[in-house]
Motif scaffolding. Structure first.
Motif, PDB file in Angstrom:
ATOM      1  N   MET A   1     -60.747  -8.400 -34.266  1.00  0.00           N
ATOM      2  CA  MET A   1     -59.906  -8.316 -33.140  1.00  0.00           C
ATOM      3  C   MET A   1     -60.664  -9.001 -31.938  1.00  0.00           C
ATOM      4  N   PHE A   2     -59.663  -9.518 -31.080  1.00  0.00           N
ATOM      5  CA  PHE A   2     -60.175 -10.349 -29.994  1.00  0.00           C
ATOM      6  C   PHE A   2     -59.599 -10.068 -28.689  1.00  0.00           C
ATOM      7  N   ALA A   3     -59.955 -10.175 -27.565  1.00  0.00           N
ATOM      8  CA  ALA A   3     -59.280  -9.686 -26.460  1.00  0.00           C
ATOM      9  C   ALA A   3     -59.375 -10.877 -25.320  1.00  0.00           C
ATOM     10  N   LYS A   4     -58.171 -11.209 -24.738  1.00  0.00           N
ATOM     11  CA  LYS A   4     -58.100 -11.881 -23.548  1.00  0.00           C
ATOM     12  C   LYS A   4     -58.392 -11.136 -22.330  1.00  0.00           C
ATOM     13  N   VAL A   5     -59.470 -11.245 -21.345  1.00  0.00           N
ATOM     14  CA  VAL A   5     -59.879 -10.543 -20.494  1.00  0.00           C
ATOM     15  C   VAL A   5     -59.985 -11.171 -19.238  1.00  0.00           C
ATOM     16  N   ALA A   6     -59.343 -10.807 -18.261  1.00  0.00           N
ATOM     17  CA  ALA A   6     -59.302 -11.055 -16.923  1.00  0.00           C
ATOM     18  C   ALA A   6     -60.310 -10.895 -16.112  1.00  0.00           C
ATOM     19  N   LEU A   7     -61.223 -11.591 -15.507  1.00  0.00           N
ATOM     20  CA  LEU A   7     -62.227 -11.268 -14.678  1.00  0.00           C
ATOM     21  C   LEU A   7     -62.012 -11.776 -13.364  1.00  0.00           C
TER      22      LEU A   7
ATOM     23  N   ARG B   1     -64.955 -10.362 -28.283  1.00  0.00           N
ATOM     24  CA  ARG B   1     -64.723  -9.936 -29.268  1.00  0.00           C
ATOM     25  C   ARG B   1     -64.768  -8.319 -29.268  1.00  0.00           C
ATOM     26  N   VAL B   2     -63.618  -7.655 -30.006  1.00  0.00           N
ATOM     27  CA  VAL B   2     -63.685  -6.113 -29.828  1.00  0.00           C
ATOM     28  C   VAL B   2     -64.520  -5.586 -30.785  1.00  0.00           C
TER      29      VAL B   2
ATOM     30  N   SER C   1     -56.267  -0.995 -25.760  1.00  0.00           N
ATOM     31  CA  SER C   1     -55.123  -1.695 -25.710  1.00  0.00           C
ATOM     32  C   SER C   1     -54.954  -2.481 -24.520  1.00  0.00           C
ATOM     33  N   SER C   2     -53.969  -3.285 -24.447  1.00  0.00           N
ATOM     34  CA  SER C   2     -53.785  -4.196 -22.861  1.00  0.00           C
ATOM     35  C   SER C   2     -53.850  -3.363 -21.875  1.00  0.00           C
TER      36      SER C   2
ATOM     37  N   GLU D   1     -54.367  -9.440 -23.225  1.00  0.00           N
ATOM     38  CA  GLU D   1     -53.781  -9.410 -24.505  1.00  0.00           C
ATOM     39  C   GLU D   1     -54.928  -9.246 -25.585  1.00  0.00           C
ATOM     40  N   LEU D   2     -54.460  -8.635 -26.500  1.00  0.00           N
ATOM     41  CA  LEU D   2     -55.200  -8.341 -27.822  1.00  0.00           C
ATOM     42  C   LEU D   2     -54.924  -9.505 -28.916  1.00  0.00           C
ATOM     43  N   LEU D   3     -55.757 -10.119 -29.626  1.00  0.00           N
ATOM     44  CA  LEU D   3     -55.431 -11.114 -30.633  1.00  0.00           C
ATOM     45  C   LEU D   3     -56.118 -10.720 -31.889  1.00  0.00           C
ATOM     46  N   GLU D   4     -55.538 -11.155 -32.980  1.00  0.00           N
ATOM     47  CA  GLU D   4     -56.196 -11.027 -34.451  1.00  0.00           C
ATOM     48  C   GLU D   4     -57.241 -12.093 -34.364  1.00  0.00           C
ATOM     49  N   SER D   5     -57.026 -13.164 -33.947  1.00  0.00           N
ATOM     50  CA  SER D   5     -58.042 -14.423 -34.045  1.00  0.00           C
ATOM     51  C   SER D   5     -57.975 -15.024 -32.618  1.00  0.00           C
TER      52      SER D   5
END
Length: 224
Positions: free
Chosen positions: A1-7, A18-19, A28-29, A48-52
């Protein structure tokens, strides 16, 4: 699982991390997370969370741990944040930096607080001692203070954060240990999970004693 992270930086709309498997069931988002960034650490918000992951160059680093759960952002607010970012030609991270309490997303010291999970059944005196210190003094020590704990390595502390045994926050805690004269007293947490402690362990014995003393115990009596 991967995450789009706002910095909180204007260079990019999001950063991909990577989570770790230890966090997948609890993430969770909208949650705040602690992530590595340019040889340091900072707090970001999961968009957002992503499978890839999306196609991306370079190595993808792991999320270090969860941030303050009380500051989690709802889905509706995240949509508003993204709308504001588009309207004012900025990034969601910069909008969140302005919206969250001052200092939340700055690159600064991260302080240790008790987590929501427990360690493995394998006893480790140095880890137990460190966790007890954090439990008695939440928010007192940061990563920079680990030099005072020679018996525990930074890699061990980062693993404790990953599995949820520790939580990190950019806010320094106050001294919550009550003082009676010159003597320190401690009390069991209201949500102490006795069932998760190893049966017959010293930790279980200590917790039973604390739970049986609702007014607390003098610290100098703990050895007994």
């Amino acid at each position: 699982m991967f995450a789009k992270v706002a910095l909180p930086f204007p260079q990019s709309e999001f950063f991909t991390y990577r989570v770790p498997s230890e966090l997948e069931a609890r993430i969770s988002s909208g949650m705040l997370v602690v992530v590595p960034f340019r040889n340091s650490a900072t707090v970001g918000v999961i968009l957002e969370l992503l499978e890839s992951p999306d196609p991306i160059k370079g190595n993808i680093k792991d999320i270090i741990g969860l941030g303050d759960p009380e500051l989690a952002i709802s889905g509706e607010i995240l949509k508003l944040v993204e709308f504001i970012a588009r309207q004012y030609i900025t990034t969601p991270g910069m909008v969140l930096k302005a919206a969250l309490p001052p200092g939340t997303m700055q690159r600064r010291k991260l302080y240790f607080y008790p987590g929501v999970s427990v360690c493995s059944d394998k006893p480790d005196l140095s880890i137990d001692k460190f966790l007890a210190q954090v439990s008695d003094n939440p928010g007192r020590w940061s990563y920079g203070d680990l030099r005072h704990f020679s018996s525990i390595a930074r890699s061990q502390v980062e693993e404790l954060v990953q599995i949820g045994a520790l939580t990190v926050s950019p806010f320094k805690g106050t001294d919550t240990t009550s003082l009676r004269g010159k003597e320190r007293w401690i009390k069991a947490s209201e949500n102490a999970l006795q069932a998760k402690l190893k049966k017959g362990s010293k930790s279980e014995t200590l917790l039973k004693s604390l739970l049986a003393s609702p007014n607390g115990m003098a610290s100098n009596s703990l050895k007994d």
